[in-house]
Design an enzyme around this catalytic site. Structure first.
Site, PDB file in Angstrom:
ATOM      1  CD  GLU A  81      -2.694  -1.605   0.333  1.00 50.02           C
ATOM      2  OE1 GLU A  81      -2.865  -0.803  -0.593  1.00 50.02           O
ATOM      3  OE2 GLU A  81      -3.263  -2.702   0.368  1.00 50.02           O
ATOM      4  N   GLY A  82       1.965   1.230  -0.702  1.00 50.94           N
ATOM      5  CA  GLY A  82       2.905   2.348  -0.688  1.00 50.94           C
ATOM      6  C   GLY A  82       3.896   2.150   0.443  1.00 50.94           C
TER       7      GLY A  82
END
Length: 603
Positions: free
Chosen positions: A410-411
């Protein structure tokens, strides 16, 4: 909109930094209603029966068992909690979706990844961006577990820079289909999914476009071998190759060029749910570690009696408690914001998108903080087990490996740290969060003479709240001066932004724990919350020490001469305790409680 929602002062995203939050206005795990408590228990029963009891199967790359347990989760309705009732789901609120994501994720990272990829980025983009026809066609199958979804964004040359993907979508001459060609990698659930959410570029568009692509091998779709990974061994992770894969124009998701926005909003939801998915993993590691420490005898005494072990258990337990506090605080803020938007006439689709987007700063904060806490907890769990912790015969070893991916999903945490500060500055420039006024006030305070009055700290958390206010001033001092000096160029000073972000993260996490404990002390009494009070104080002390270090690092990186001396004096003033807590006594109190309970009992 409910009375409960309308009566509360709901802060906008990022406003926690400049406005005081009343403890009565936050949501805690202790506020769960009866339906939510029953859901939590049924989820835990499923995990104990189907996942925890068979954790070795997940370590032996039993992909078929992952798929089998996902189908069982679908039969129990666990895949459909966030799906509206009109599409075969349970249509429950954001807090309930967080709750299931939390408690279903504790046994194994393999199942947690499959669950998150399917219910989040595999289903949610259609629910939130699909046409009515797309939702009716696909979402009921995904909600029931009849079909599984996967999300194809990452490419060999496009990771953190998601919009730089090379996968192409070419419109046919008759205008009826797109032909997709390209390579995607690290695709969770690829081995058993029925549809992909695929992002591709049409012609030379600035932004990518989303498509719903059914998984049909005869339509130019081939899969790479299962990836060999450090952890999450039974999570199916493959490359996916598209070779002139035909997709009907009706399967474009949202509008042309809107794919980057879809991807970014999916990540916002994914970030807070990833944080939730790290909580039960922490609790279970703590439970295993405490149980082992109570039973392991060395030098004629259980090792849980040694101060070195107590320190570890106390920090592990405190971080889990603080993570819970912050995650459910933010989840209810999002749920309330969704309710407000719906009452103003937004569709559920629009309301959920904007509700989550409003708290994108908090989502990034939580993703970083809790993913790092679960890794630390697993690491200390291995250490408490000693040699047995390093052995694959105990679940500590797999917990440590599985936890590592959370800082990348998610980053990456580095990206999310910079996003949190960058988004806050942009909100300030748009007038959504007033940073300029408070930052200016802090600058004037630095020029003034400090008060030498002895404050009254007789109330619960009186000193801690005073310190928290001053810790917020540290961020305003550092960030305000940095923005003034660098302006739009601030984003180029990544190490400065990372330091400022750590200050922001510690403020939010520490405040969340204090507010939860204060609220519960008011309704249950301080004696009943004695250990929670100790954890809140311990975390704030540790947060203050982190802020001292990061604040100094930031200040000396861009300020010189008199400005630097003034800011360093301000840092010292803003982080000073009147009465320092006895950290060893706090840790001992916390550890003795979990040892007596033989596990984590604060949820």
């Amino acid at each position: 909109m409910s009375t409960e929602t309308s009566d509360k002062d709901i802060l906008r995203g990022g406003q926690f930094l400049v406005k005081e939050t009343n403890c009565d206005d936050i949501f805690t795990l202790e506020d769960l209603n009866e339906e939510q408590r029953m859901m939590r228990e049924s989820t835990k029963e499923f995990v104990d029966r189907e996942l925890w009891a068979h954790w070795e199967r997940f370590e032996k790359k039993d992909y078929a068992y992952t798929e089998e347990t996902m189908r069982k989760a679908g039969e129990l309705g666990l895949l459909s909690v966030a799906v509206p009732e009109s599409y075969g789901g349970m249509g429950m609120g954001f807090v309930s979706t967080m709750l299931v994501c939390d408690y279903i994720s504790g046994a194994t990272g393999s199942f947690s990844t499959a669950f998150g990829a399917h219910t989040g980025i595999g289903t949610m983009p259609i629910t939130l961006y699909g046409t009515e026809e797309q939702k009716q066609k696909y979402v009921p199958k995904l909600a029931s577990g009849e079909w599984f979804g996967a999300y194809c964004l990452t490419e060999p040359g496009a990771g953190s820079d998601a919009n730089s993907g090379k996968t192409k979508a070419v419109l046919s001459e008759d205008g009826k289909t797109y032909s997709i060609t390209g390579q995607k990698m690290w695709i969770s659930n690829a081995g058993f999914c029925n549809l992909f959410i695929v992002f591709a570029r049409i012609e030379d568009d600035k932004n990518i476009t989303g498509f719903i692509v059914e998984n049909d091998p005869s339509n130019g779709i081939t899969l790479g071998d299962e990836e060999k990974k450090l952890g999450i061994h039974s999570s199916s992770t493959r490359q996916v190759f598209f070779n002139e894969t035909k997709v009907s124009v009706e399967n474009m998701l949202s509008t042309r060029g809107n794919g980057f926005k879809i991807a970014m909003n999916a990540l916002n939801v994914g970030r807070i749910k990833l944080a939730a998915a790290c909580l039960e993993a922490q609790r279970r590691v703590i439970n295993e570690a405490v149980n082992y420490a109570n039973e392991r005898i060395q030098f004629k005494t259980p090792i849980v009696n040694f101060g070195a072990i107590k320190a570890k258990l106390a920090d592990m337990t405190t971080n889990a408690y603080v993570g819970e506090s912050a995650c459910y605080r933010a989840a209810k803020n999002i749920e309330d914001r969704i309710a407000i938007r719906e009452s103003e006439g937004n569709t559920h689709q629009e309301a959920e998108l904007k509700g989550v987007e409003e708290y994108a700063i908090e989502c990034s904060i939580l993703k970083v903080a809790v993913s790092e806490d679960v890794q630390h907890t697993a690491d200390e769990g291995v250490q408490i087990f000693g040699g047995m912790g390093f052995s694959a015969d105990t679940p500590m070893e797999s917990a440590w490996r599985d936890a590592r991916i959370a800082r990348i999903y998610e980053g990456t945490n580095e990206i999310n740290r910079m996003l949190a500060v960058g988004m806050l500055v942009k909100k300030a420039m748009k007038g959504h969060v007033d940073l300029l006024g408070p930052a200016t006030a802090v600058g004037e305070e630095l020029m003034g003479i400090p008060s030498f009055d002895t404050p009254d700290f007789s109330e619960l958390f009186a000193e801690e709240k005073d310190i928290l206010k001053r810790l917020k001033k540290v961020f305003l001092m550092v960030a305000g001066s940095a923005v003034q000096k660098f302006g739009p160029e601030l984003e180029k000073h990544q190490q400065l932004m990372l330091a400022a972000s750590d200050i922001l993260i510690e403020v939010y996490m520490a405040e969340s724990a204090l507010l939860r404990t204060e609220k519960n002390a008011k309704r249950y009494g301080e004696e009943a919350q004695a250990t929670q009070i100790a954890m809140s104080k311990l975390y704030l002390y540790n947060a203050t020490e982190t802020i001292i270090k990061k604040g100094k690092e930031a200040i000396v990186s861009f300020a010189e001469g008199d400005e630097q001396r003034m800011m360093l004096m301000g840092l010292k003033r803003f982080t000073k305790y009147t009465n320092y807590p006895n950290v060893v006594a706090l840790r001992t109190q916390i550890a003795d409680k979990v040892a007596a309970d033989n596990g984590y009992t604060f949820d």
